[in-house]
Scaffold this motif. Sequence first.
Motif: not given
Length: 342
Positions: A297-313
């Motif tokens: 879950l931590g890697v998923l959250s960090n990866g989405m942040t790095l890739l600029g994915v909307n936080p709501f996703w």
Amino acid sequence: MHVDEGQAVTEGQRRRVAPLRRLLDQIGVQNVSLLIALALLVALVGSQDANFFLAANLRSIGTAITITGLLAVVQTIVIICGALDISVGSIAGLGSVICAMAFEATSDNPVLGVGAALGVGLLCGLANGAIIVVGRVNPVIATLATLAAFKGVAQLVSDGRARGYTGADDVFVFLARGSVFGVTTLIWVLAVVALGVHVMLKTTDIGRNIYAIGGNDTAARLAGININKYLMAVYALTGVVAAVAGILITARTGSGQPVSGSEGLELEAITAAALGGCAFKGGKGTIAGTLLAVLLLGVLSNGMTLLGVNPFWQNLAKGGLLVAAVVIQQSRSGERRIGLPT
């Protein structure tokens, strides 16, 4: 004696497969699945953004998962018992506020601040246990009620805002940003708690009794296990560790956070425990599996942040993972599913 060539080949294959099977049994099928998913996720994010593999980013992931990891570890014990604690996030928020306010009220004494938070966490855990054991209330309903109640208490005592300031105290600075042997203090706290719980579950009579209660409470009662006493103790421990998480929130943010620092932590803890192989009916779960799920879950959250994915996703992804974990559990258990027959 003549040995058929086909039999010899089969026997040779069996000898080669046996060590692999023993290794898989030690790791656990669920954990192997998590390791594969984690490897694929790391490869995907790393291929899209090379900054993912920077030491600073990896330390950031480790630091970010600490608080969720603490709550997920104790949530694992509760679920193994066949219960649930939805109030852990609110206890962490209340512990954070009490820690900072006690620190401020005692002329910046960190020991008294930490002690006050731990005491409040213990009382919250005992309150949960008493509602469930004495009041005979379903654990989900009981802790759903205390989720709101503890959050309300935190908002009342803090007027709904951050309180105190711990950012200049050496103890809190060490907790938030210190390191031992190159590993941040936050990760050490998680490691010590997780190791202690793992040893308790796997090597002591207490741990075996907890698995027995979740596996078959009737048989456990007939075997002489005091289920009520165990439930009280498990919820008390959960409250204390949730307060530890609150103390770390205070250390990281420099102040007591009644809600903002702990909002949604209960969902993350339950999701990690479910992904890690905990069965909601009880009697099944491991700390290793839960920690792997926390890291995923931590890697998923960090990866989405790095890739600029909307936080709501991120919330949508975590909710989807929880649903997927429960569906997989239900399919493997072979139990009758809720809903219309197909």
